[in-house]
Design an enzyme around this catalytic site. Structure first.
Site, PDB file in Angstrom:
ATOM      1  N   LYS A  20       2.521  41.671  -8.128  1.00  0.00           N
ATOM      2  CA  LYS A  20       3.255  41.464  -9.179  1.00  0.00           C
ATOM      3  C   LYS A  20       3.444  43.551  -9.835  1.00  0.00           C
ATOM      4  O   LYS A  20       4.354  43.763 -10.735  1.00  0.00           O
ATOM      5  CB  LYS A  20       2.602  40.335 -10.213  1.00  0.00           C
ATOM      6  CG  LYS A  20       3.035  41.003 -11.339  1.00  0.00           C
ATOM      7  CD  LYS A  20       2.519  39.321 -12.703  1.00  0.00           C
ATOM      8  CE  LYS A  20       3.028  38.985 -13.545  1.00  0.00           C
ATOM      9  NZ  LYS A  20       4.588  38.624 -13.412  1.00  0.00           N
ATOM     10  N   LYS A  22      16.723  26.913  -5.277  1.00  0.00           N
ATOM     11  CA  LYS A  22      15.381  26.613  -4.173  1.00  0.00           C
ATOM     12  C   LYS A  22      14.970  26.256  -3.136  1.00  0.00           C
ATOM     13  O   LYS A  22      16.117  26.058  -2.428  1.00  0.00           O
ATOM     14  CB  LYS A  22      14.534  25.269  -5.283  1.00  0.00           C
ATOM     15  CG  LYS A  22      14.239  25.674  -6.362  1.00  0.00           C
ATOM     16  CD  LYS A  22      13.852  24.128  -6.985  1.00  0.00           C
ATOM     17  CE  LYS A  22      13.373  23.357  -6.857  1.00  0.00           C
ATOM     18  NZ  LYS A  22      11.945  22.962  -7.045  1.00  0.00           N
ATOM     19  N   GLY A  64      15.521  22.959 -27.994  1.00  0.00           N
ATOM     20  CA  GLY A  64      14.283  22.747 -28.438  1.00  0.00           C
ATOM     21  C   GLY A  64      13.331  23.835 -28.555  1.00  0.00           C
ATOM     22  O   GLY A  64      12.804  23.938 -29.772  1.00  0.00           O
ATOM     23  N   SER A  65      13.338  25.025 -27.058  1.00  0.00           N
ATOM     24  CA  SER A  65      12.559  25.778 -28.179  1.00  0.00           C
ATOM     25  C   SER A  65      12.802  27.435 -28.878  1.00  0.00           C
ATOM     26  O   SER A  65      14.690  27.254 -28.649  1.00  0.00           O
ATOM     27  CB  SER A  65      11.612  26.839 -27.024  1.00  0.00           C
ATOM     28  OG  SER A  65      12.905  27.138 -25.630  1.00  0.00           O
ATOM     29  N   GLU A  72       8.673  25.398 -30.269  1.00  0.00           N
ATOM     30  CA  GLU A  72       7.867  25.059 -29.598  1.00  0.00           C
ATOM     31  C   GLU A  72       7.042  26.329 -29.319  1.00  0.00           C
ATOM     32  O   GLU A  72       6.420  26.870 -28.061  1.00  0.00           O
ATOM     33  CB  GLU A  72       8.665  24.695 -28.552  1.00  0.00           C
ATOM     34  CG  GLU A  72       8.929  23.907 -28.103  1.00  0.00           C
ATOM     35  CD  GLU A  72      10.239  23.470 -27.189  1.00  0.00           C
ATOM     36  OE1 GLU A  72       9.962  23.850 -25.776  1.00  0.00           O
ATOM     37  OE2 GLU A  72      11.224  22.095 -26.449  1.00  0.00           O
ATOM     38  N   ARG A 109       7.667  36.820 -10.268  1.00  0.00           N
ATOM     39  CA  ARG A 109       7.147  35.706 -11.414  1.00  0.00           C
ATOM     40  C   ARG A 109       6.652  34.788 -10.683  1.00  0.00           C
ATOM     41  O   ARG A 109       6.698  34.441  -9.599  1.00  0.00           O
ATOM     42  CB  ARG A 109       8.789  34.887 -11.672  1.00  0.00           C
ATOM     43  CG  ARG A 109       8.500  33.872 -12.690  1.00  0.00           C
ATOM     44  CD  ARG A 109       7.721  33.866 -13.934  1.00  0.00           C
ATOM     45  NE  ARG A 109       9.140  34.493 -14.269  1.00  0.00           N
ATOM     46  CZ  ARG A 109      10.550  33.601 -15.353  1.00  0.00           C
ATOM     47  NH1 ARG A 109       9.956  32.697 -15.203  1.00  0.00           N
ATOM     48  NH2 ARG A 109      11.158  34.466 -16.054  1.00  0.00           N
ATOM     49  N   TRP A 151       6.431  19.230 -11.252  1.00  0.00           N
ATOM     50  CA  TRP A 151       5.911  20.853 -11.640  1.00  0.00           C
ATOM     51  C   TRP A 151       3.798  21.128 -11.940  1.00  0.00           C
ATOM     52  O   TRP A 151       3.390  21.706 -11.986  1.00  0.00           O
ATOM     53  CB  TRP A 151       5.939  21.384 -12.726  1.00  0.00           C
ATOM     54  CG  TRP A 151       7.747  21.486 -12.767  1.00  0.00           C
ATOM     55  CD1 TRP A 151       8.011  21.799 -12.023  1.00  0.00           C
ATOM     56  CD2 TRP A 151       8.276  22.233 -13.729  1.00  0.00           C
ATOM     57  NE1 TRP A 151       9.803  22.070 -11.477  1.00  0.00           N
ATOM     58  CE2 TRP A 151       9.374  22.322 -13.135  1.00  0.00           C
ATOM     59  CE3 TRP A 151       9.012  22.405 -15.345  1.00  0.00           C
ATOM     60  CZ2 TRP A 151      11.167  22.800 -13.385  1.00  0.00           C
ATOM     61  CZ3 TRP A 151       9.784  23.042 -16.058  1.00  0.00           C
ATOM     62  CH2 TRP A 151      11.100  22.692 -15.346  1.00  0.00           C
ATOM     63  N   CYS A 161      18.137  21.011 -16.738  1.00  0.00           N
ATOM     64  CA  CYS A 161      18.983  22.359 -16.578  1.00  0.00           C
ATOM     65  C   CYS A 161      20.325  22.713 -15.837  1.00  0.00           C
ATOM     66  O   CYS A 161      20.103  23.731 -15.231  1.00  0.00           O
ATOM     67  CB  CYS A 161      17.548  23.100 -16.206  1.00  0.00           C
ATOM     68  SG  CYS A 161      16.534  23.783 -17.649  1.00  0.00           S
ATOM     69  N   HIS A 185      20.913  32.808 -20.518  1.00  0.00           N
ATOM     70  CA  HIS A 185      20.190  33.682 -19.535  1.00  0.00           C
ATOM     71  C   HIS A 185      20.743  34.659 -20.445  1.00  0.00           C
ATOM     72  O   HIS A 185      20.365  36.005 -19.426  1.00  0.00           O
ATOM     73  CB  HIS A 185      20.388  33.133 -18.201  1.00  0.00           C
ATOM     74  CG  HIS A 185      19.658  31.922 -17.743  1.00  0.00           C
ATOM     75  ND1 HIS A 185      20.353  31.044 -17.794  1.00  0.00           N
ATOM     76  CD2 HIS A 185      18.462  31.384 -17.538  1.00  0.00           C
ATOM     77  CE1 HIS A 185      19.802  29.714 -17.726  1.00  0.00           C
ATOM     78  NE2 HIS A 185      18.492  30.094 -17.482  1.00  0.00           N
TER      79      HIS A 185
END
Ligand code: GLN
Ligand code: ZN
Length: 735
Positions: free
Chosen positions: A19, A109, A413-414, A465, A496, A542, A624, A675
């Site tokens: 990273k 995924k 929310g956030s 949040e 990530r 998760w 999402c 995004h």
């Protein structure tokens, strides 16, 4: 002694070296050679660790700068036209992350894991072209450390094409790729390689039978190259394809015995005597030590069928962190039953000799440390069907709930997680400021966030949040039964990494989790503020769950904790509560035949969380993605009053599907993509609203962004929301 095998190892560096190197390279403070040197050192360290553990067949080649699927696209020259003017690392990272004017490949995924790969895009004019230099260099470097123990891992042609967005015929492209694969095998043969692993996880998918002719063609060609072939599958059993898969002309078949039921297939069809079986018995996706008796018995059974049984990890070990031994902050009794990658290597070696002493004692100690919680058990035992169902139907309860103007506006929310917010949290976590000072700081962010929403004219507000780093970790830290690692990073994608919590015991909620912040927010405004919770399925999916109780039971335990939270939020005046389930769909099993079972308990867990909410409380949920055409009846059965979904990047297929289904409740398809830093215009949003009214009844429609705003800056959020509200005012005028 039995042969042990791995299929890949963590590749991010024990101290997240990859990273740091990647991010420095992207920033321009590290050059390409230094990046490749870090990569080589991280890979070497992994090989040395596996060799030191005594593993005999060590998978080499899952090591990657960014993503192993991208690596194979590049090695086969499967480059979409928009990247063809670039080359080298510049092209590689452009495909991964995009550059101005050239969008990246789509990320999606990797089977049912939380790892994301880049989806190959194969255009009609593409001419495959081999360049295996980097791979052969990697194999040579591994051979220098491992000698004949290095087993190259190759992404199988069928999986590569099955995961691709193809604009060409599957079979036609396969026939162009096979000679290149053959070329690779010849080169590996010349290096003195003694075996190769072909990873073909696509063979566990529900539609594997349709791939049969391609698989047979491919392995007839690859098996004839003169190098022993180990055909590797994982993440599930091979299902009805078992009989023809075991008949393929390969030398070793690696199967996963931690998921699905490959054992039943062997029992009913037998095992071909010309093949070795590599049994993936050490679960590469759980963080727990083996239960020696069960694994030894399984191996014994398998030895009754196959002439040679190898002992392996179920898949690449990249899905678990490096080592539990460093987690000294965890209680010793818990650490004693954790097995990350290094501990799993030790388990492979122990299983090979049959000397598993010590593990049973560790489990016994753990059981004494984390006994079942009788109160949680009693609540589960007492559940009745009525617990899963709200007292009134949607039609009956809707008139009792908040009444807002047409096309009510809200957010997910956030709000921006600014450097100031992160700095405040960091100081609190380091003990530099008091709880009171921290809360005062958070309250100031809440005040600003509420003020902006009120000032812009949103109808249903959120607190933003700012006290949460992560929507799962925040709740996990407030519930019993969860543990947190210090170094337990795993790759989510590229650079990530995430550190999932570990669920090790019964889950309950000792104290309210979100009530304080809700009350602060609601005290600043007369408009309704939405309570904001993460749903049971998302918290489960998760995390690393315990494996001694079924997943649905853990989900119900979390749901009961959330149910208490909902009651507490109602008691302090919440009129709307959102229970986010972004991970509900991604938890779908790989085989559609198992979808029903999963969706039944997953939806039930959500219903259990919200089932006792008062009819007056408007329950929202958020997901999402918009591709849930195929699970619409499950979405319907959630019985949420309002659902918001990501939609801005899709056409109106989802709206059409909802209309066709006759979806009866309220829905907020996202009107712009959070995004992107681009501020959507009023006209763009108005266009979205116009398409909503074509498909949905006006009274069903909510207006909101696609997802939470935490990754954006205030100077992007404010103009975007202002335009959203302007578009809504226009639409209201027309109604
Ligand atoms: N409420 C969360 C947020 O706004 C939802 C995030 C998500 O959907 N992943 O950030
Ligand atoms: Zn979202």
């Amino acid at each position: 002694m039995h042969i042990t095998q791995t299929l890949g190892f963590p590749r991010i560096g024990k101290n997240r070296e990859m990273k740091r190197a990647l991010e420095a390279y992207w920033k321009g403070t590290l050059d390409g050679d230094a990046l490749l040197a870090t990569f080589a050192e991280v890979a070497r360290e992994g090989w040395r660790t596996q060799a030191a553990a005594g593993i005999e067949k060590i998978g080499v080649g899952m090591e990657t700068l960014y993503d192993h699927v991208l690596d194979w696209m590049v090695r086969f020259g499967l480059i979409p036209a928009r990247f063809r003017d670039l080359s080298g690392l510049e092209r590689y990272f452009a495909m991964a992350r995009g550059v101005p004017g050239i969008p990246a490949l789509d990320m999606t995924k990797w089977f049912d894991t939380n790892y994301h790969y880049l989806a190959p895009e194969i255009e009609a004019d593409v001419e495959p072209q081999a360049n295996f230099d980097d791979f052969l260099a990697l194999v040579r470097a591994a051979q220098a450390v491992l000698g004949a123990r290095a087993v190259p891992v190759i992404l199988g042609p069928v999986t590569l094409l099955r995961l691709a967005r193809l604009s060409v015929d599957f079979g036609a492209l396969l026939s162009k790729l096979l000679p290149l694969y053959r070329q690779l095998l010849d080169a590996l043969n010349a290096l003195g390689v003694t075996e190769v692993q072909f990873h073909e996880p696509a063979l566990v998918l529900g539609d594997a039978a349709e791939l049969r002719p391609h698989v047979e063609t491919a392995y007839a060609a690859l098996g004839a190259a003169g190098l022993p072939v180990n055909l590797v599958t994982y993440f599930d059993d091979v299902g009805e394809s078992y009989p023809w898969i075991v008949a393929l002309p390969v030398d070793v078949l690696s199967l996963d015995f931690t998921r699905g039921d490959n054992l039943a297939l062997i029992r009913s069809h037998g095992w071909p005597q010309d093949k070795a079986l590599s049994a993936g018995v050490v679960d590469a996706r759980s963080v727990w030590r083996i239960r020696p008796a069960a694994v030894m018995a399984l191996l014994e059974t398998l030895r009754g069928y196959a002439p040679q049984v190898r002992i392996g990890a179920s898949s690449s070990l990249q899905f678990v962190p490096y080592t539990a031994s460093r987690e000294e902050a965890l209680p010793a009794a818990l650490r004693g039953v954790l097995a990350f990658a290094e501990e799993k290597l030790a388990e492979l070696a122990m299983l090979a000799t049959g000397e598993t002493a010590g593990i049973d004692a560790a489990w016994a100690e753990f059981r004494a440390f984390a006994p079942p919680d009788p109160a949680v058990q009693a609540r589960l035992d007492a559940l009745q069907p009525a617990d899963f169902t709200r007292a009134l139907t949607y039609t009956e309860r809707r008139p009792l709930q908040v009444q807002l103007p047409p096309f009510p506006t809200t957010t997910i929310g956030s709000f921006p997680q600014t450097p100031e917010v992160r700095h405040l949290r960091a100081r609190f976590n380091k003990g530099e400021i008091t709880q009171a000072a921290y809360e005062a700081g958070i309250d100031a962010f809440i005040g600003y966030t509420v003020g902006v929403q009120d000032g812009l004219g949103l109808d249903m507000l959120v607190h933003g949040e700012s006290e949460r780093t992560d929507m799962v970790e925040y709740f996990a830290q407030k519930m019993t039964g969860f543990a947190f690692t210090q170094y337990g990073w795993v790759q989510s994608f590229g650079s990530r990494y995430v550190r999932p919590p570990i669920i090790y015991a019964d889950v309950s909620r000792p104290d309210p989790m979100t009530v304080r912040e809700f009350r602060v927010a609601q005290s600043y405004t007369r408009k309704p503020v939405k309570g904001m919770l993460t749903g049971p399925v998302t918290i489960l999916n998760w995390s690393y769950p315990r494996t001694d109780v079924p997943r649905h039971v853990i989900a119900y335990q979390i749901a009961l904790a959330l149910r208490d939270e909902i009651a507490d939020l109602e008691a302090v005046g919440a009129r709307a509560i959102q229970v986010d389930e972004p991970a509900l769909r991604e938890g779908l099993p790989l085989k559609p035949a198992r979808w029903d079972t999963y969706l039944t308990w997953a939806v039930d867990a959500f219903r259990l969380a919200v089932g006792r909410a008062a009819p007056e409380t408007q329950i929202h949920t958020h997901m999402c993605y918009s591709e849930f055409q195929d699970i619409l009846s499950a979405i319907d059965r959630l019985d949420a009053d309002v659902i918001s979904i990501e939609n801005a990047r899709s056409g109106d297929e989802m709206l059409r599907a909802l209309a066709e289904y006759g979806y009866p409740r309220e829905i907020g398809p996202g009107v712009y993509d959070i995004h992107s830093p681009v501020v959507p215009t009023v006209a763009f949003i108005a266009g979205k609203l116009a398409s909503f009214v074509q498909h949905l009844k006006p009274e069903q429609i909510w207006v909101n962004p696609d997802c939470g705003l935490k990754t954006r800056a205030w100077d992007e959020v404010i103009p975007a929301l202002r335009n959203m509200l302007d578009a809504v005012r226009e639409a209201r005028g027309k109604e």
